[in-house]
Design an enzyme around this catalytic site. Structure first.
Site: not given
Length: 527
Positions: A61, A94-95, A387
């Site tokens: 994550d 998020t990445t 998530d």
């Protein structure tokens, strides 16, 4: 005449080209760090703390990895921040947001090197971001009115989100679990009423969703094991109220009878407090703090279930879902709001006993029980599920859906390329650079799966020149596939947040032309 230094000795400054290079390098290093975790075949990172206990986290994550880093480079901190905001706002992407911002800066660095002013680049990026967002809006699908299709959309989004996580092997099971939990919320984005309990043992497949609320506590000895139509008082109060608590205090007595009197007085005070609590007409008492043997015995005699030392997070959530309030004084029973539920019973999960509250006031409350081989697996499973729950709860409110697998980036890149061709002046170079940065996302997805990214992206680009193409990268078969047939979907809200946040972060770093590091504050010698 030599000019005196303005800054103190320990302070430093970097100007112009050096400052810009330091910013670019820091941001690109952070992007490269998380790049390998992107996509369904992304790899995990082990994070080991150097503190006491040396805890180990295994995760892919982006936000969790970046949160754990101690970073010195100021531009890198901007990227860590956008990843954190993306996690808080929509839960996923998020990445992607960090990789896209890093790629934008990589392209901007080449433009700055060829003597294009940062402000011109920023102007081009803004035009490109606006054009990319409009291109996505034209291709969104919204099935809010058709309940069955909308549920299918949610399932596809959940499976796509989970396919890059540890839960990818059982994504069908967990996607159904997440969709059921979110649909119980009836449009609310308050995930407080979905509780996640982690119990080592069994396999991930043994995880299940249970309606109601489960408290990770045991029922005491001699207390009722099952209560129907419960009135629950949730409290945060000390039950050893009136022990002499002054440190170092001494009580002198001249006979053992006096000691007995003191003990009897203490017991009487405890009994009075228990009587005040019982006067609320309750049959279940949950306390944040310890309930000692004597009060527990009094509650058991009165047929009241007393649960002690429930963790604070637990009692806050319990008060929320049962419709009660946390009380700490008991003199006015009419002012205390009790919680209610239809049934309280003891259940077994694995080797452990827990207390289950069914039929709670807040109908949408539910508990997800995660099983798994070890604490590391369970922690990562919880992050993955969280998530998915965040994305789904946001999608219930904003029901616009896009295809996944690099499809949105190719749609945006095509529109941005067309804009670059019709824009005069140096801005067109910046717009073209934006398009190249967008294509880096499908390129990275292919690279991480060990595929030939140059070949795949070239085929994707050719497919997208046809009208209304649904082509994206299918990493399982290692070729270009139709995303609508494969059922790979993403929420529009996630993609929009990635696009806008990454552009704004890149703009912010591009504007920098000087980095000033302050001298540390020293304590004055007070001698």
């Amino acid at each position: 005449m030599a000019i005196e230094r303005i800054l103190k000795d320990d302070a430093s400054e970097e100007k112009g080209e050096r400052a810009r290079m330091a910013s670019f390098v820091g941001a690109m290093a952070i992007a490269d760090l998380v790049k390998t975790t992107l996509g369904p075949k992304g790899m995990d990172k082990i994070l080991q703390s150097t503190g006491r206990g040396q805890s180990v986290t295994v995760t892919n994550d982006g936000a969790t990895i970046l949160k754990s880093l101690h970073i010195d480079n100021p531009a890198a901190k901007v990227l860590v921040d956008i990843s954190k905001v993306q996690d808080d706002e929509v839960g996923d992407g998020t990445t992607s947001v960090v990789v896209l911002a890093g790629e934008l800066l990589r392209e901007a660095e080449k433009l700055v090197a060829s003597k294009i002013h940062p402000m011109t680049i920023i102007e081009g990026f803004r035009m490109a971001a606006k054009c990319a967002r409009e291109a996505l809006l034209k291709r969104v699908v919204d099935n809010k009115t058709n309940e069955e299709k909308f549920k299918m959309d949610l399932m596809k989004i959940a499976k796509t989100t989970l396919s890059s996580k540890i839960l990818s092997q059982d994504k069908e099971h967990f996607a159904k679990l997440a969709v059921d939990a979110v649909l119980r919320l009836k449009g609310s984005t308050n995930l407080e009423s979905i509780q996640i309990i982690k119990k080592p043992g069994g396999s991930l497949k043994d995880s299940f969703l249970d309606e109601g609320f489960i408290l990770d506590k045991k029922i005491g000895i001699g207390q009722p094991k099952r209560i129907e139509n419960a009135n629950i008082l949730v409290a945060n109060t000390a039950m050893d109220t009136d022990k002499v608590k002054i440190y170092g205090a001494r009580v002198r007595v001249d006979s053992m009878a006096k000691v007995a009197d003191i003990e009897a007085a203490e017991k009487q005070k405890m009994r009075e407090k228990v009587d005040k609590i019982l006067a609320h007409g309750i049959n279940c008492f949950v306390n944040r703090q310890l309930i000692y043997n004597f009060p527990e015995e009094l509650f058991a005699n009165a047929g009241v279930l007393a649960i002690e030392h429930a963790d604070f997070d637990g009692i806050e959530r319990l008060a929320l879902v049962t419709g009660g309030e946390i009380a700490s004084t008991f003199d006015n029973p009419e002012s205390v709001k009790l919680g209610h539920c239809k049934l309280i019973e003891e259940i077994m999960i694995g080797e452990d006993k827990l207390i289950k509250f069914s039929g709670v006031e807040m109908g949408q409350a539910c508990t997800v029980v995660l099983r798994g081989a070890s604490h590391h697996v369970l922690d990562e499973a919880e992050r993955s599920l969280h998530d998915a729950l965040c994305v789904l709860s946001q999608t219930v409110n904003d029901s616009r859906v896009l295809f996944g697998g690099g499809w949105p980036e190719m749609v945006m890149a095509k529109a941005v390329d067309e804009l670059a061709r019709t824009t005069p002046g140096k801005r067109s170079h910046a717009i073209e650079a934006f398009s190249k940065a967008l294509v880096a996302i499908p390129t990275t997805i292919a690279d991480n799966a060990g595929l030939d990214s140059a070949e795949l992206v070239a085929r994707l680009r050719a497919e997208h020149n046809k009208e209304e193409s649904n082509a994206g990268i299918d990493v399982i078969s290692g070729s270009v596939g139709d995303m609508s047939e494969l059922g790979i979907s993403e929420a529009f809200k996630v993609k929009q947040a990635v696009l806008l946040s990454a552009t704004e972060a890149a703009e912010m770093i591009l504007r920098v032309d000087e980095i000033i590091t302050c001298a540390p504050r020293r304590r004055e010698d007070r001698m």
